[in-house]
Design an enzyme around this catalytic site. Structure first.
Site, PDB file in Angstrom:
ATOM      1  N   CYS A 153     -29.693 -41.609  25.681  1.00  0.00           N
ATOM      2  CA  CYS A 153     -29.581 -40.517  24.706  1.00  0.00           C
ATOM      3  C   CYS A 153     -29.344 -41.006  23.283  1.00  0.00           C
ATOM      4  O   CYS A 153     -28.994 -40.241  22.422  1.00  0.00           O
ATOM      5  CB  CYS A 153     -28.496 -39.530  25.121  1.00  0.00           C
ATOM      6  SG  CYS A 153     -26.843 -40.207  25.092  1.00  0.00           S
ATOM      7  N   HIS A 180     -23.795 -31.987   8.128  1.00  0.00           N
ATOM      8  CA  HIS A 180     -24.267 -30.994   9.085  1.00  0.00           C
ATOM      9  C   HIS A 180     -25.594 -30.381   8.700  1.00  0.00           C
ATOM     10  O   HIS A 180     -26.499 -30.224   9.514  1.00  0.00           O
ATOM     11  CB  HIS A 180     -23.238 -29.883   9.211  1.00  0.00           C
ATOM     12  CG  HIS A 180     -22.564 -29.905  10.533  1.00  0.00           C
ATOM     13  ND1 HIS A 180     -23.274 -29.935  11.704  1.00  0.00           N
ATOM     14  CD2 HIS A 180     -21.267 -29.932  10.867  1.00  0.00           C
ATOM     15  CE1 HIS A 180     -22.430 -29.972  12.694  1.00  0.00           C
ATOM     16  NE2 HIS A 180     -21.205 -29.983  12.227  1.00  0.00           N
TER      17      HIS A 180
END
Lengths: 582, 89
Positions: A508, A196
């Site tokens: 995307c 993350h």
């Protein structure tokens, strides 16, 4: 003594600064929502923290020598007054009660409100010093964190623009704080390129190195270091020559970023007036801000996996708040929320059973959602509730058949009906689109288009499934090639299906966020691209300076036989040389 | 409940140190104590509230006490303000 350490650079930037080691004793402020029955105990916890902070100040006052320092005494008295201030205590308590947020968060928010009020007061003499409020509050935060204040207790400094922070590992909450304080660079001992913190560092353009073993032991506090993200190196105690070299490099890098940003305000048209649409990928609050500031027309992809990667499954309300926060940050520009698409990541215990022998081909995406109806309904309800606050579109991942869409649509209708009974009115026309990322979906795109309001092409998975390779396998990843003729033919046929059925087609995956492959997409007639905010400026420049007609001709020639003569790389070179930057 | 107008007579008005003294005095009483200026009403036991009033010298404030010891609270606060918070002028 100067020396070098190596790690993995997750951004290519350069940082120069002094080392600050984030040892485990330091505080970070957690923010979370409370279950209804946790509210009263939380208020008690807050009250205890205030009174223990006050007791700490009182004991300090008791130890002050009467002869010594009226200033210290006045300061401590002032801090005690703050810690007993009803505007702080009662207001924080009612925030805990009304917003159902934890004590630490309520305290942060109330402090911000008060500071804003004090900033408005013109007279410095009358106004409370900001530091006083902060120092007093930090005592309470320490108590809440069960790390009572000591006289040598250190905190993360407020201004980090000259600091390279070294930590064992960093979480998203910590990254947000560090980004707000404009940290120069980050080094962590653990974590990989897809952790993350690494993803966030890329999106926030913070130079970062992960996987630097023993960095906390080897680097000393206040030591000057150079962090070179491109080579994955930390250079400690560099000499003047090296420092000068890197200062020049850093300046050039920053100038390039600044140059690129100028393109963001240009109209989204190629030199031959072909319009295109740039959208952002965003999961966390700072990314939504950055997308909006970059002038995107909407969010093309909001992933929701991060909500599920904790120790337990998220409830409907916490999801609703996350989606709503995204909707509100985009101020009326549409956001596309993709339903859960976990596969192979670390999963909460409740989902661990979904780990089959091959996660990439297992129970993931829409398959998992349809297999776990309650989980799916919960997420859909949260999305539909958020859609009341601004335009939202739902995106279904990993489709392979028409039935999956029909079942998903039925689930959406059921949730909408149930919400109507609860007084929440959701737009019945709320667009529902599908990810085209399996070869099956691509080949039956015409059929799927009849059931869907839009397509979104996930090129990363599509390429892996189509070429039958796993990119993380070093033995075969050389085969991964976005310009492979099979990929281009399939992309074109998806676009054609979208056009025949008059629905939009957005790309995307990584192909959209790369300035070279963006021209390849332009040549294929794919002009809606969604990417992380950090990549927007370079792609925008590439497209603004492209000749769309020329790109189309090059791709056409390649697909109608040219691929036998030239490689995909040569095609990419030609596309990117075909118009000179003027 | 008692309500009394009162005028700030010290030169600096409700600056930081005066505000601290006022809050410390008010906090000794059980009663609820409010100060009003220009329609803005704050809790006199809140240092931040009192500072945010930003009341200068010569300003007329409305003091309100409410509770068992409202008389004593009013008297103590008036004495403090009339004595210019112990400042020289």
């Amino acid at each position: 003594m100067s020396f070098a350490l190596s790690g993995l650079g997750v951004t290519s930037g350069i940082a120069i600064g002094r080392v600050h080691r984030l040892t485990p004793g330091e505080l970070f402020i957690p923010e979370y929502h409370l279950k209804p029955d946790a509210v009263e105990p939380e208020i008690e916890r807050l009250q205890h923290a205030f009174s223990r902070g006050d007791a700490f100040l009182k004991s300090l006052l008791g130890r002050l020598d009467d002869g010594g320092g009226e200033t210290a005494r006045e300061l401590l008295e002032a801090h005690r007054l703050i810690l007993r201030d009803p505007m702080l205590i009662e207001a924080s308590e009612s925030m805990v009660r009304e917003l159902r947020i934890n004590a630490e968060w309520a305290l942060v928010r109330q402090t911000e409100i008060l500071q804003a009020e004090f900033r408005r007061m013109a007279d410095d003499y009358l106004s409370l010093r900001r530091e006083d409020l902060e120092q007093a509050i930090s005592l309470v935060q320490r108590e809440l964190a069960d790390q009572p204040a000591t006289l040598i207790g250190s905190q993360v400094p407020h201004e980090l623009s000259d600091t390279v922070l070294v930590a064992s590992e960093l979480g998203p909450a910590e990254m947000t704080v560090l980004a707000q304080r404009k940290v120069a660079g980050l080094i962590t001992e653990h974590g990989g390129p897809w952790s993350h913190s690494a993803i966030l560092a890329r999106s926030l353009e913070i130079p970062m190195l992960v996987g630097v073993p023993h960095a906390l032991e080897l680097l000393s506090e206040d030591e000057t270091v150079i962090l070179d993200g491109h080579y994955g190196a930390v250079l400690a105690n560099p000499d003047e020559g090296l420092l000068g070299h890197y200062r020049d490099k850093r300046e050039a890098w920053q100038r390039r970023l600044l140059d690129l940003r100028r393109y963001l305000v240009r109209p989204s048209r190629t030199i031959d007036e072909q319009p295109f649409t740039l959208l952002g990928n965003a999961d966390l609050a700072p990314e939504f801000e950055r997308c909006r500031n970059a002038g995107v027309e909407g969010i093309g992809l909001m992933r929701t996996e991060y909500l599920y990667l904790g120790d337990s499954l998220p409830d409907e309300d916490s999801q609703y708040r996350a989606y709503r926060a995204g909707v509100e940050r985009m101020q009326g520009r549409p956001i596309t929320i993709r339903t859960l698409d976990v596969g192979g990541d670390k999963l909460p215990a409740e989902l661990a059973f979904t780990q089959g022998p091959n996660p990439a081909l297992g129970l993931r995406g829409i398959r998992l959602s349809l297999a776990m109806g309650d989980l799916f309904s919960q997420q859909l309800r949260a999305i539909l509730r958020a859609s009341v606050h601004g335009p939202v579109e739902i995106l279904l991942p990993m489709l392979t058949s028409r039935d999956e869409i029909r079942l998903a649509r039925a689930a959406v209708s059921r949730c909408r009906e149930a919400l109507r009974g609860e007084g929440v009115h959701v737009d019945p026309e709320l667009p529902i689109g599908g990810m085209i990322e399996t070869p099956a979906a691509a080949l039956i795109a015409d059929e799927l288009a009849e059931e869907l309001d839009f397509f979104s092409i996930g090129t990363n998975d599509l390429i892996q499934y189509l070429l039958a390779i796993d990119r993380s396998d070093e033995l075969v990843n050389y085969i991964y090639d976005p310009s492979h003729p099979a990929i281009l033919k399939l992309l074109r046929s998806i676009r054609d299906a979208g056009q025949r059925h008059n629905i939009s087609v957005t790309v995307c995956g990584e192909m959209a966020g790369n300035e070279r492959t963006a021209r390849l997409l332009l040549g294929l007639g794919l002009t809606r691209l969604s990417m992380p905010p950090a990549l927007l400026p370079a792609v925008k420049r590439s497209l603004v300076e492209a000749d769309a007609g020329q790109c189309r001709r090059l791709v056409d020639r390649y697909l109608s036989g040219g691929s036998a003569q030239i490689s995909g790389q040569s095609l990419l070179d030609a596309l990117n040389d075909s118009t000179s930057a003027t | 409940m008692i309500e009394r107008p009162i005028t700030l007579v010290n030169r600096l008005g409700l600056h930081a140190r005066a505000a601290s003294k006022l809050v410390q005095t008010a906090s000794r009483f059980e009663s609820q104590i409010w100060i009003e200026r220009d329609g803005r009403c704050v809790n006199a036991k809140s240092i931040m509230g009192v500072l945010l009033l930003a009341a200068p010298c010569g300003e007329e404030l409305l003091l309100r006490t409410d509770g068992e010891d409202e008389e004593q609270a009013m008297a103590a606060l008036r004495a403090l303000i009339d004595s210019r918070f112990g400042e020289d002028e």
